[in-house]
Design an enzyme around this catalytic site. Structure first.
Site, PDB file in Angstrom:
ATOM      1  N   GLU A 136      19.676  13.154  12.068  1.00 32.14           N
ATOM      2  CA  GLU A 136      19.028  13.687  10.871  1.00 32.14           C
ATOM      3  C   GLU A 136      19.223  12.697   9.723  1.00 32.14           C
ATOM      4  O   GLU A 136      20.273  12.706   9.070  1.00 32.14           O
ATOM      5  CB  GLU A 136      19.641  15.031  10.481  1.00 32.14           C
ATOM      6  CG  GLU A 136      19.461  16.116  11.514  1.00 32.14           C
ATOM      7  CD  GLU A 136      19.519  17.510  10.888  1.00 32.14           C
ATOM      8  OE1 GLU A 136      18.534  18.228  11.023  1.00 32.14           O
ATOM      9  OE2 GLU A 136      20.522  17.857  10.252  1.00 32.14           O
ATOM     10  N   ASN A 168      17.718  25.783  11.975  1.00 29.54           N
ATOM     11  CA  ASN A 168      18.948  25.878  11.188  1.00 29.54           C
ATOM     12  C   ASN A 168      18.591  26.584   9.888  1.00 29.54           C
ATOM     13  O   ASN A 168      17.939  26.003   9.033  1.00 29.54           O
ATOM     14  CB  ASN A 168      19.504  24.469  10.917  1.00 29.54           C
ATOM     15  CG  ASN A 168      20.698  24.496   9.977  1.00 29.54           C
ATOM     16  OD1 ASN A 168      21.262  25.556   9.697  1.00 29.54           O
ATOM     17  ND2 ASN A 168      21.086  23.340   9.479  1.00 29.54           N
ATOM     18  N   GLU A 205      24.959  18.141   5.130  1.00 28.95           N
ATOM     19  CA  GLU A 205      25.345  18.977   3.981  1.00 28.95           C
ATOM     20  C   GLU A 205      26.849  19.263   4.009  1.00 28.95           C
ATOM     21  O   GLU A 205      27.487  19.376   2.964  1.00 28.95           O
ATOM     22  CB  GLU A 205      24.505  20.271   3.966  1.00 28.95           C
ATOM     23  CG  GLU A 205      23.091  19.999   3.481  1.00 28.95           C
ATOM     24  CD  GLU A 205      22.028  20.901   4.072  1.00 28.95           C
ATOM     25  OE1 GLU A 205      22.348  21.971   4.595  1.00 28.95           O
ATOM     26  OE2 GLU A 205      20.841  20.505   4.009  1.00 28.95           O
ATOM     27  N   LYS A 207      20.509  27.560   7.510  1.00 22.56           N
ATOM     28  CA  LYS A 207      21.373  27.249   6.362  1.00 22.56           C
ATOM     29  C   LYS A 207      21.784  28.576   5.689  1.00 22.56           C
ATOM     30  O   LYS A 207      21.966  29.553   6.392  1.00 22.56           O
ATOM     31  CB  LYS A 207      20.672  26.266   5.429  1.00 22.56           C
ATOM     32  CG  LYS A 207      20.163  25.043   6.222  1.00 22.56           C
ATOM     33  CD  LYS A 207      19.677  23.918   5.389  1.00 22.56           C
ATOM     34  CE  LYS A 207      19.213  22.779   6.308  1.00 22.56           C
ATOM     35  NZ  LYS A 207      18.793  21.583   5.601  1.00 22.56           N
ATOM     36  N   SER A 261      12.657  17.417   7.662  1.00 20.71           N
ATOM     37  CA  SER A 261      11.266  17.708   7.270  1.00 20.71           C
ATOM     38  C   SER A 261      10.314  17.862   8.455  1.00 20.71           C
ATOM     39  O   SER A 261       9.154  17.451   8.389  1.00 20.71           O
ATOM     40  CB  SER A 261      10.747  16.641   6.290  1.00 20.71           C
ATOM     41  OG  SER A 261      11.478  16.701   5.079  1.00 20.71           O
ATOM     42  N   HIS A 315      26.918  18.498  10.042  1.00 21.07           N
ATOM     43  CA  HIS A 315      25.651  18.431   9.309  1.00 21.07           C
ATOM     44  C   HIS A 315      25.871  17.643   8.022  1.00 21.07           C
ATOM     45  O   HIS A 315      26.942  17.718   7.417  1.00 21.07           O
ATOM     46  CB  HIS A 315      25.160  19.849   8.994  1.00 21.07           C
ATOM     47  CG  HIS A 315      23.747  19.859   8.498  1.00 21.07           C
ATOM     48  ND1 HIS A 315      23.425  19.551   7.194  1.00 21.07           N
ATOM     49  CD2 HIS A 315      22.582  20.112   9.129  1.00 21.07           C
ATOM     50  CE1 HIS A 315      22.103  19.621   7.055  1.00 21.07           C
ATOM     51  NE2 HIS A 315      21.567  19.963   8.217  1.00 21.07           N
ATOM     52  N   GLY A 321      14.944  18.154   3.827  1.00 13.68           N
ATOM     53  CA  GLY A 321      14.484  18.975   2.707  1.00 13.68           C
ATOM     54  C   GLY A 321      13.670  18.219   1.673  1.00 13.68           C
ATOM     55  O   GLY A 321      13.440  18.714   0.565  1.00 13.68           O
TER      56      GLY A 321
HETATM   57  P1  13P Z   1      14.581  20.438   6.754  1.00 10.77           P
HETATM   58  O1  13P Z   1      13.801  20.673   8.021  1.00 10.77           O
HETATM   59  O2  13P Z   1      14.435  21.548   5.756  1.00 10.77           O
HETATM   60  O3  13P Z   1      14.287  19.073   6.186  1.00 10.77           O
HETATM   61  O4  13P Z   1      16.134  20.448   7.156  1.00 10.77           O
HETATM   62  C1  13P Z   1      16.565  19.713   8.239  1.00 10.77           C
HETATM   63  C2  13P Z   1      17.948  20.096   8.552  1.00 10.77           C
HETATM   64  O5  13P Z   1      18.859  19.842   7.788  1.00 10.77           O
HETATM   65  C3  13P Z   1      18.199  20.814   9.815  1.00 10.77           C
HETATM   66  O6  13P Z   1      19.551  20.857  10.112  1.00 10.77           O
END
Ligand code: 13P
Length: 255
Positions: A170, A11, A100, A13, A216, A98, A176
């Site tokens: 997640e 992903n 976010e 982003k 992560s 997601h 992150g």
């Molecule tokens: P990270 O791998 O950067 O922690 O992000 C995970 C994520 O949000 C994948 O959708």
């Protein structure tokens, strides 16, 4: 439980221009030639078209998808994008719900439910994300949060439709942050998710659905996560931005 296929999804982003996306795919393709995993890449809207073309030209086994979409078929929704537009440029899947989107853009499970139904209707495979926040995790609410998000986001979805989807667990506190969930804890959450799905949609679909872990994920921790019986794939954010690092996760190599 029989695992259909290990699905490793990146992903991106809000990262990468079309030019950067092209370079990435050209670098990744030769590195994952021998991989047994199914590889997905959720790129920015603007990069879908070209990335799909590059993947086709190279004959690379990568499915390109989107990171969000609107629930309407079409209409006066300035700045939004429809499932059929994503299909039109070759997207095969879409990430929905997601954290976010849930946290920064206030998306509710009810809204995500509408998007899930739209994606299914328009033949775009949804990857539905669920996960608890740090506060919910620390107060022991993980299971009730996951159950609520599953029930809300999947309301009215049939077992047959669910069988076409992917679920991604997640934990928000792991995204992150560099704080990956312990494989045992992730396994426990995945087993719980599978049990909720089995209860509401039947054991058959629950046994076969791919449940990814995200948060992560790095080459150093990917192997221990994927070894867990209920972890069928990974959803990778930051570590999917480098072809070298992402290929190490896909190939199951340690850095
Ligand atoms: P990270 O791998 O950067 O922690 O992000 C995970 C994520 O949000 C994948 O959708």
């Amino acid at each position: 439980m029989s695992r259909t296929s290990t699905v490793i999804a990146g992903n991106w982003k809000m990262y990468k221009t079309t030019c950067e996306a092209k370079t990435f795919v050209e670098s990744l393709a030769p590195l994952i030639k021998k991989s047994q995993a199914t590889v997905y890449l959720a790129v920015p809207f603007t990069a879908i078209d070209q990335t799909v073309q590059v993947v086709k030209e190279l004959g690379a086994p990568i499915t390109i998808g989107a990171q969000n979409m609107n629930d309407a078929a079409e209409g006066a929704f300035t700045g939004e994008i429809a499932a059929r537009m994503l299909k039109d440029v070759g997207a095969g899947f879409v990430i929905l719900g997601h954290s976010e989107r849930r946290q920064i853009f206030n998306e509710t499970s009810a809204f995500i439910n509408k998007k899930v139904k739209r994606a299914l209707k328009d033949s775009l495979q949804p990857i539905l994300c669920i996960g608890e926040t740090l506060a919910q995790h620390e107060s022991g609410e993980t299971e009730s949060v996951l159950k609520g998000q599953l029930q809300g986001s999947l309301e009215g979805v049939t077992s047959e439709e669910l069988s076409k989807m992917i679920i991604a667990y997640e934990p928000v506190w792991a995204i992150g942050t560099g704080k990956v969930a312990h494989p045992d804890d992730a396994e426990k959450a995945h087993a719980f998710v599978r049990s909720v799905l089995a209860e509401a949609w039947g054991k058959e679909v629950a046994d076969h659905i791919v449940i990814q872990y995200g948060g992560s994920v790095k080459p150093e921790n990917a192997v221990d996560l994927i070894r867990q019986p209920n972890i069928d794939g990974l959803l990778v954010g930051g570590a999917s931005l480098s072809a070298d690092t992402f290929s190490k996760i896909i190939n199951g190599l340690l850095a």
